[in-house]
Motif scaffolding. Structure first.
Motif, PDB file in Angstrom:
ATOM      1  N   ARG A  40      13.774   1.321  22.075  1.00  0.00           N
ATOM      2  CA  ARG A  40      13.829   2.497  21.215  1.00  0.00           C
ATOM      3  C   ARG A  40      13.883   2.073  19.759  1.00  0.00           C
ATOM      4  NH1 ARG A  40      18.534   5.481  21.833  1.00  0.00           N
ATOM      5  NH2 ARG A  40      19.505   3.854  23.019  1.00  0.00           N
ATOM      6  N   ASN A  41      13.403   2.953  18.894  1.00  0.00           N
ATOM      7  CA  ASN A  41      13.409   2.655  17.468  1.00  0.00           C
ATOM      8  C   ASN A  41      14.410   3.510  16.712  1.00  0.00           C
ATOM      9  OD1 ASN A  41      12.210   5.119  17.520  1.00  0.00           O
ATOM     10  ND2 ASN A  41      10.272   4.475  16.631  1.00  0.00           N
ATOM     11  N   GLY A  42      15.384   4.058  17.395  1.00  0.00           N
ATOM     12  CA  GLY A  42      16.406   4.860  16.747  1.00  0.00           C
ATOM     13  C   GLY A  42      16.080   6.346  16.694  1.00  0.00           C
ATOM     14  N   THR A  43      14.927   6.742  17.203  1.00  0.00           N
ATOM     15  CA  THR A  43      14.574   8.154  17.200  1.00  0.00           C
ATOM     16  C   THR A  43      15.065   8.805  18.487  1.00  0.00           C
ATOM     17  OG1 THR A  43      12.423   7.718  18.194  1.00  0.00           O
ATOM     18  CG2 THR A  43      12.522   7.749  15.794  1.00  0.00           C
ATOM     19  N   ASP A  44      15.057  10.121  18.489  1.00  0.00           N
ATOM     20  CA  ASP A  44      15.480  10.851  19.677  1.00  0.00           C
ATOM     21  C   ASP A  44      14.501  10.604  20.826  1.00  0.00           C
ATOM     22  OD1 ASP A  44      17.679  11.978  18.426  1.00  0.00           O
ATOM     23  OD2 ASP A  44      16.526  13.712  17.724  1.00  0.00           O
ATOM     24  N   VAL A  45      15.040  10.623  22.030  1.00  0.00           N
ATOM     25  CA  VAL A  45      14.226  10.455  23.239  1.00  0.00           C
ATOM     26  C   VAL A  45      13.891  11.841  23.771  1.00  0.00           C
ATOM     27  CG1 VAL A  45      14.195   9.542  25.579  1.00  0.00           C
ATOM     28  CG2 VAL A  45      15.345   8.266  23.768  1.00  0.00           C
ATOM     29  N   SER A  46      12.625  12.074  24.026  1.00  0.00           N
ATOM     30  CA  SER A  46      12.197  13.383  24.525  1.00  0.00           C
ATOM     31  C   SER A  46      11.911  13.297  26.023  1.00  0.00           C
ATOM     32  CB  SER A  46      10.931  13.839  23.785  1.00  0.00           C
ATOM     33  OG  SER A  46       9.835  13.042  24.178  1.00  0.00           O
ATOM     34  N   PRO A  47      11.886  14.435  26.692  1.00  0.00           N
ATOM     35  CA  PRO A  47      11.497  14.440  28.106  1.00  0.00           C
ATOM     36  C   PRO A  47      10.103  13.836  28.308  1.00  0.00           C
ATOM     37  CG  PRO A  47      12.500  16.528  27.543  1.00  0.00           C
ATOM     38  CD  PRO A  47      12.322  15.772  26.257  1.00  0.00           C
ATOM     39  N   GLU A  48       9.212  14.063  27.348  1.00  0.00           N
ATOM     40  CA  GLU A  48       7.867  13.483  27.444  1.00  0.00           C
ATOM     41  C   GLU A  48       7.930  11.958  27.454  1.00  0.00           C
ATOM     42  OE1 GLU A  48       8.734  15.914  25.335  1.00  0.00           O
ATOM     43  OE2 GLU A  48       7.439  17.599  25.875  1.00  0.00           O
ATOM     44  N   ASP A  49       8.821  11.386  26.640  1.00  0.00           N
ATOM     45  CA  ASP A  49       8.994   9.930  26.617  1.00  0.00           C
ATOM     46  C   ASP A  49       9.407   9.412  27.991  1.00  0.00           C
ATOM     47  OD1 ASP A  49       8.459   9.840  23.854  1.00  0.00           O
ATOM     48  OD2 ASP A  49      10.593  10.042  23.349  1.00  0.00           O
ATOM     49  N   ILE A  50      10.339  10.121  28.615  1.00  0.00           N
ATOM     50  CA  ILE A  50      10.842   9.717  29.928  1.00  0.00           C
ATOM     51  C   ILE A  50       9.725   9.776  30.973  1.00  0.00           C
ATOM     52  CG2 ILE A  50      12.461  10.304  31.785  1.00  0.00           C
ATOM     53  CD1 ILE A  50      13.865   9.159  29.367  1.00  0.00           C
ATOM     54  N   VAL A  51       8.970  10.866  30.959  1.00  0.00           N
ATOM     55  CA  VAL A  51       7.883  11.029  31.938  1.00  0.00           C
ATOM     56  C   VAL A  51       6.854   9.914  31.772  1.00  0.00           C
ATOM     57  CG1 VAL A  51       5.946  12.503  32.624  1.00  0.00           C
ATOM     58  CG2 VAL A  51       8.190  13.522  32.185  1.00  0.00           C
ATOM     59  N   LEU A  52       6.439   9.657  30.550  1.00  0.00           N
ATOM     60  CA  LEU A  52       5.421   8.638  30.316  1.00  0.00           C
ATOM     61  C   LEU A  52       5.939   7.239  30.633  1.00  0.00           C
ATOM     62  CD1 LEU A  52       3.843  10.062  27.042  1.00  0.00           C
ATOM     63  CD2 LEU A  52       2.917  10.157  29.367  1.00  0.00           C
ATOM     64  N   ALA A  53       7.196   6.953  30.310  1.00  0.00           N
ATOM     65  CA  ALA A  53       7.766   5.637  30.614  1.00  0.00           C
ATOM     66  C   ALA A  53       7.858   5.413  32.116  1.00  0.00           C
ATOM     67  CB  ALA A  53       9.148   5.507  29.982  1.00  0.00           C
ATOM     68  N   ALA A  54       8.008   6.495  32.869  1.00  0.00           N
ATOM     69  CA  ALA A  54       8.071   6.388  34.326  1.00  0.00           C
ATOM     70  C   ALA A  54       6.672   6.285  34.942  1.00  0.00           C
ATOM     71  CB  ALA A  54       8.809   7.596  34.906  1.00  0.00           C
ATOM     72  N   GLY A  55       5.633   6.407  34.122  1.00  0.00           N
ATOM     73  CA  GLY A  55       4.275   6.311  34.634  1.00  0.00           C
ATOM     74  C   GLY A  55       3.806   7.569  35.335  1.00  0.00           C
ATOM     75  N   ARG A  56       4.438   8.677  35.013  1.00  0.00           N
ATOM     76  CA  ARG A  56       4.076   9.951  35.645  1.00  0.00           C
ATOM     77  C   ARG A  56       3.209  10.782  34.720  1.00  0.00           C
ATOM     78  NH1 ARG A  56       9.601  12.115  38.562  1.00  0.00           N
ATOM     79  NH2 ARG A  56      10.102  10.209  39.681  1.00  0.00           N
ATOM     80  N   ASP A  57       2.551  11.791  35.301  1.00  0.00           N
ATOM     81  CA  ASP A  57       1.752  12.727  34.522  1.00  0.00           C
ATOM     82  C   ASP A  57       2.664  13.762  33.876  1.00  0.00           C
ATOM     83  OD1 ASP A  57      -0.700  11.560  35.207  1.00  0.00           O
ATOM     84  OD2 ASP A  57      -0.811  12.738  37.056  1.00  0.00           O
ATOM     85  N   LEU A  58       2.221  14.296  32.736  1.00  0.00           N
ATOM     86  CA  LEU A  58       2.995  15.327  32.038  1.00  0.00           C
ATOM     87  C   LEU A  58       2.761  16.683  32.707  1.00  0.00           C
ATOM     88  CD1 LEU A  58       2.440  14.301  28.318  1.00  0.00           C
ATOM     89  CD2 LEU A  58       4.561  14.194  29.620  1.00  0.00           C
ATOM     90  N   THR A  59       3.518  16.942  33.758  1.00  0.00           N
ATOM     91  CA  THR A  59       3.457  18.225  34.458  1.00  0.00           C
ATOM     92  C   THR A  59       4.789  18.933  34.261  1.00  0.00           C
ATOM     93  OG1 THR A  59       4.339  17.350  36.533  1.00  0.00           O
ATOM     94  CG2 THR A  59       1.928  17.241  36.223  1.00  0.00           C
ATOM     95  N   ASP A  60       4.808  20.236  34.528  1.00  0.00           N
ATOM     96  CA  ASP A  60       6.057  20.990  34.398  1.00  0.00           C
ATOM     97  C   ASP A  60       7.146  20.410  35.295  1.00  0.00           C
ATOM     98  OD1 ASP A  60       4.952  22.690  32.522  1.00  0.00           O
ATOM     99  OD2 ASP A  60       4.408  24.227  34.002  1.00  0.00           O
TER     100      ASP A  60
END
Length: 73
Positions: free
Chosen positions: A30-50
């Motif tokens: 992390r670079n000190g910025t807030d972590v978003s749900p999108e960050d978590i989904v992408l880091a897990a290698g998942r698609d951005l779905t609801d």
């Protein structure tokens, strides 16, 4: 065009160290910025779905920003 040659004036240990991967304990996720749900989904290698975004929101609520650290090296 010639290919670059290793700098013979530097010790071989230095040249060898430059050819290795960075150890995990020196990597930062992390670079000190807030972590978003999108960050978590992408880091897990998942698609951005609801469904995946909802999973990530729950994970962030439970684990905080460390949730991202757990997914990345």
């Amino acid at each position: 065009m010639s290919t670059p040659q290793p700098d013979a004036s530097r010790p071989s240990e230095v040249r060898a160290a430059e050819d290795r991967a960075t150890p995990d304990n020196l990597l930062h996720t992390r670079n000190g910025t807030d972590v978003s749900p999108e960050d978590i989904v992408l880091a897990a290698g998942r698609d951005l779905t609801d469904r995946n975004l909802e999973w990530a929101r729950r994970k962030l609520a439970d684990e905080g920003p460390a949730a991202l650290d757990k997914l990345l090296p």
